[in-house]
Design a protein around this motif. Structure first.
Motif, PDB file in Angstrom:
ATOM      1  N   MET A  92       0.835  -1.200   0.000  1.00 40.87           N
ATOM      2  CA  MET A  92       0.000   0.000   0.000  1.00 40.87           C
ATOM      3  C   MET A  92       0.870   1.249   0.000  1.00 40.87           C
ATOM      4  SD  MET A  92      -3.098   1.082   2.610  1.00 40.87           S
ATOM      5  CE  MET A  92      -2.070   1.439   4.035  1.00 40.87           C
ATOM      6  N   ASN A  93       0.453   2.248  -0.778  1.00 45.40           N
ATOM      7  CA  ASN A  93       1.114   3.558  -0.755  1.00 45.40           C
ATOM      8  C   ASN A  93       0.076   4.627  -1.060  1.00 45.40           C
ATOM      9  OD1 ASN A  93       0.816   3.715  -3.660  1.00 45.40           O
ATOM     10  ND2 ASN A  93       2.614   2.381  -3.825  1.00 45.40           N
ATOM     11  N   GLU A  94       0.553   5.877  -1.211  1.00 47.21           N
ATOM     12  CA  GLU A  94      -0.399   6.971  -1.433  1.00 47.21           C
ATOM     13  C   GLU A  94      -1.070   6.915  -2.802  1.00 47.21           C
ATOM     14  OE1 GLU A  94       3.808   8.782  -1.848  1.00 47.21           O
ATOM     15  OE2 GLU A  94       2.804   7.131  -0.836  1.00 47.21           O
ATOM     16  N   GLN A  95      -0.539   6.070  -3.692  1.00 45.86           N
ATOM     17  CA  GLN A  95      -1.159   5.901  -5.013  1.00 45.86           C
ATOM     18  C   GLN A  95      -2.141   4.724  -5.013  1.00 45.86           C
ATOM     19  OE1 GLN A  95      -0.507   8.107  -7.291  1.00 45.86           O
ATOM     20  NE2 GLN A  95       1.426   9.033  -6.675  1.00 45.86           N
ATOM     21  N   THR A  96      -1.788   3.665  -4.302  1.00 49.03           N
ATOM     22  CA  THR A  96      -2.600   2.444  -4.292  1.00 49.03           C
ATOM     23  C   THR A  96      -2.952   2.100  -2.851  1.00 49.03           C
ATOM     24  OG1 THR A  96      -1.384   1.678  -6.235  1.00 49.03           O
ATOM     25  CG2 THR A  96      -2.712   0.055  -5.066  1.00 49.03           C
ATOM     26  N   LEU A  97      -4.173   2.347  -2.465  1.00 47.61           N
ATOM     27  CA  LEU A  97      -4.617   2.075  -1.100  1.00 47.61           C
ATOM     28  C   LEU A  97      -5.022   0.612  -0.954  1.00 47.61           C
ATOM     29  CD1 LEU A  97      -6.885   5.228  -0.579  1.00 47.61           C
ATOM     30  CD2 LEU A  97      -4.555   4.902   0.268  1.00 47.61           C
ATOM     31  N   SER A  98      -5.079   0.146   0.289  1.00 51.40           N
ATOM     32  CA  SER A  98      -5.632  -1.182   0.557  1.00 51.40           C
ATOM     33  C   SER A  98      -7.116  -1.177   0.179  1.00 51.40           C
ATOM     34  CB  SER A  98      -5.475  -1.529   2.036  1.00 51.40           C
ATOM     35  OG  SER A  98      -6.271  -0.646   2.818  1.00 51.40           O
ATOM     36  N   MET A  99      -7.677  -2.357   0.037  1.00 48.62           N
ATOM     37  CA  MET A  99      -9.084  -2.460  -0.336  1.00 48.62           C
ATOM     38  C   MET A  99      -9.980  -1.731   0.670  1.00 48.62           C
ATOM     39  SD  MET A  99     -11.511  -5.842  -0.727  1.00 48.62           S
ATOM     40  CE  MET A  99     -10.142  -6.814  -1.379  1.00 48.62           C
ATOM     41  N   ARG A 100      -9.700  -1.907   1.977  1.00 49.44           N
ATOM     42  CA  ARG A 100     -10.578  -1.280   2.962  1.00 49.44           C
ATOM     43  C   ARG A 100     -10.448   0.230   2.957  1.00 49.44           C
ATOM     44  NH1 ARG A 100      -7.237  -2.149   8.203  1.00 49.44           N
ATOM     45  NH2 ARG A 100      -5.500  -3.310   7.344  1.00 49.44           N
ATOM     46  N   LEU A 101      -9.212   0.752   2.748  1.00 52.34           N
ATOM     47  CA  LEU A 101      -9.078   2.212   2.666  1.00 52.34           C
ATOM     48  C   LEU A 101      -9.717   2.757   1.391  1.00 52.34           C
ATOM     49  CD1 LEU A 101      -5.636   3.405   4.108  1.00 52.34           C
ATOM     50  CD2 LEU A 101      -7.927   3.610   5.084  1.00 52.34           C
ATOM     51  N   GLU A 102      -9.683   1.983   0.320  1.00 50.87           N
ATOM     52  CA  GLU A 102     -10.385   2.405  -0.901  1.00 50.87           C
ATOM     53  C   GLU A 102     -11.882   2.537  -0.643  1.00 50.87           C
ATOM     54  OE1 GLU A 102      -9.551   3.649  -3.623  1.00 50.87           O
ATOM     55  OE2 GLU A 102      -7.514   2.972  -4.121  1.00 50.87           O
ATOM     56  N   ARG A 103     -12.428   1.602   0.139  1.00 43.58           N
ATOM     57  CA  ARG A 103     -13.856   1.680   0.432  1.00 43.58           C
ATOM     58  C   ARG A 103     -14.160   2.837   1.377  1.00 43.58           C
ATOM     59  NH1 ARG A 103     -16.067   1.237  -3.159  1.00 43.58           N
ATOM     60  NH2 ARG A 103     -17.990   1.283  -1.957  1.00 43.58           N
ATOM     61  N   VAL A 104     -13.263   3.118   2.312  1.00 44.61           N
ATOM     62  CA  VAL A 104     -13.427   4.316   3.153  1.00 44.61           C
ATOM     63  C   VAL A 104     -13.399   5.565   2.275  1.00 44.61           C
ATOM     64  CG1 VAL A 104     -12.333   5.734   4.943  1.00 44.61           C
ATOM     65  CG2 VAL A 104     -12.499   3.256   5.248  1.00 44.61           C
ATOM     66  N   ALA A 105     -12.428   5.609   1.350  1.00 46.95           N
ATOM     67  CA  ALA A 105     -12.300   6.764   0.446  1.00 46.95           C
ATOM     68  C   ALA A 105     -13.584   6.992  -0.347  1.00 46.95           C
ATOM     69  CB  ALA A 105     -11.117   6.542  -0.506  1.00 46.95           C
ATOM     70  N   ALA A 106     -14.260   5.893  -0.709  1.00 45.29           N
ATOM     71  CA  ALA A 106     -15.486   6.010  -1.502  1.00 45.29           C
ATOM     72  C   ALA A 106     -16.607   6.702  -0.734  1.00 45.29           C
ATOM     73  CB  ALA A 106     -15.952   4.625  -1.947  1.00 45.29           C
ATOM     74  N   HIS A 107     -16.518   6.711   0.588  1.00 47.72           N
ATOM     75  CA  HIS A 107     -17.558   7.343   1.410  1.00 47.72           C
ATOM     76  C   HIS A 107     -17.225   8.798   1.768  1.00 47.72           C
ATOM     77  CE1 HIS A 107     -20.015   3.744   2.012  1.00 47.72           C
ATOM     78  NE2 HIS A 107     -18.887   3.065   2.143  1.00 47.72           N
ATOM     79  N   VAL A 108     -16.064   9.278   1.335  1.00 46.57           N
ATOM     80  CA  VAL A 108     -15.695  10.683   1.572  1.00 46.57           C
ATOM     81  C   VAL A 108     -16.325  11.527   0.458  1.00 46.57           C
ATOM     82  CG1 VAL A 108     -13.793  12.345   1.731  1.00 46.57           C
ATOM     83  CG2 VAL A 108     -13.537  10.040   2.709  1.00 46.57           C
TER      84      VAL A 108
END
Length: 230
Positions: free
Chosen positions: A1-17
């Motif tokens: 994981m890095n600032e370009q490619t988030l983990s799956m769970r952080l991607e789903r958190v990002a989707a709710h922002v």
């Protein structure tokens, strides 16, 4: 994981922002989420709050690396104390810690909130305790999501201000929105949990000095899960 490619769970958190949000990411763990969202042009401003020095310095380096010093403020602070009135924060994310710890952060720092913020959580356990705190402090659970990553089940809970939300004991345990949707991921998780609880109860029968309140709680959970799975 890095600032370009988030983990799956952080991607789903990002989707709710929400697009254009002013985000405070508390316990920012190297600043991955706010930096990624800023690089994608999804948010207007961010605060990355961290109480530990190593991830704090790592987040500072990431922000400098991408020239985001004006858009992302990295602060060494205890929980919600990272938020200042001038930030005009409207969205708060707290990820990757136990629900009980999240409750402590919210209780200790709720005076830093205006009461209008959208709250996004990704707890590692303690979901029932977190939902209970939200219900008792004037929030309603707007969305929930469950995903499995690296053999672990993770829940995402999104709450917004809304007095009058009263959840049953079962809703607090399973999640009101998750219980309503009953996705395949949800059913698969509770099949696994049911097997574990049944095995534990079987061990209790042959063990000495098992706390009766714990045995009763597990029996009640087995009953609830069995009903939900139908």
């Amino acid at each position: 994981m890095n600032e370009q490619t988030l983990s799956m769970r952080l991607e789903r958190v990002a989707a709710h922002v929400p697009a254009g949000a002013r985000l405070a990411d508390i316990g920012s763990d190297h600043g991955y989420l706010p930096v990624a969202l800023m690089l994608r042009g999804r948010i207007e401003h961010a605060v990355a709050g961290e109480v530990a020095l190593t991830p704090f310095h790592s987040a500072q380096r990431k922000v400098r690396k991408h020239g985001l010093e004006q858009q992302v403020s990295v602060r060494l602070a205890d929980g919600l104390a990272a938020i200042e009135p001038a930030d005009r924060i409207n969205t708060v994310s707290i990820c990757g810690m136990g629900g009980e710890t999240m409750c402590e952060i919210l209780q200790r720092g709720k005076h830093y909130l205006s009461g209008a913020e959208r709250l996004i959580f990704q707890p590692n356990g303690g979901e029932r305790e977190l939902r209970t705190w939200l219900m008792e402090n004037g929030y309603q659970i707007e969305q929930e999501e469950l995903l499995r990553e690296n053999r672990f089940d993770y829940e995402i809970i999104v709450a917004v201000p809304g007095a009058g939300s009263a959840y049953s004991a079962e809703q607090l345990f399973f999640g009101p929105r998750l219980l309503q949707a009953r996705s395949e991921a949800f059913l698969a998780k509770w099949r696994r949990v049911l097997r574990q609880r049944q095995q534990t109860l079987a061990h209790f029968e042959h063990a000495q000095a098992v706390p009766q309140d714990k045995a009763r709680e597990f029996s009640k959970q087995v009953e609830w899960i069995t009903q939900v799975l139908g």
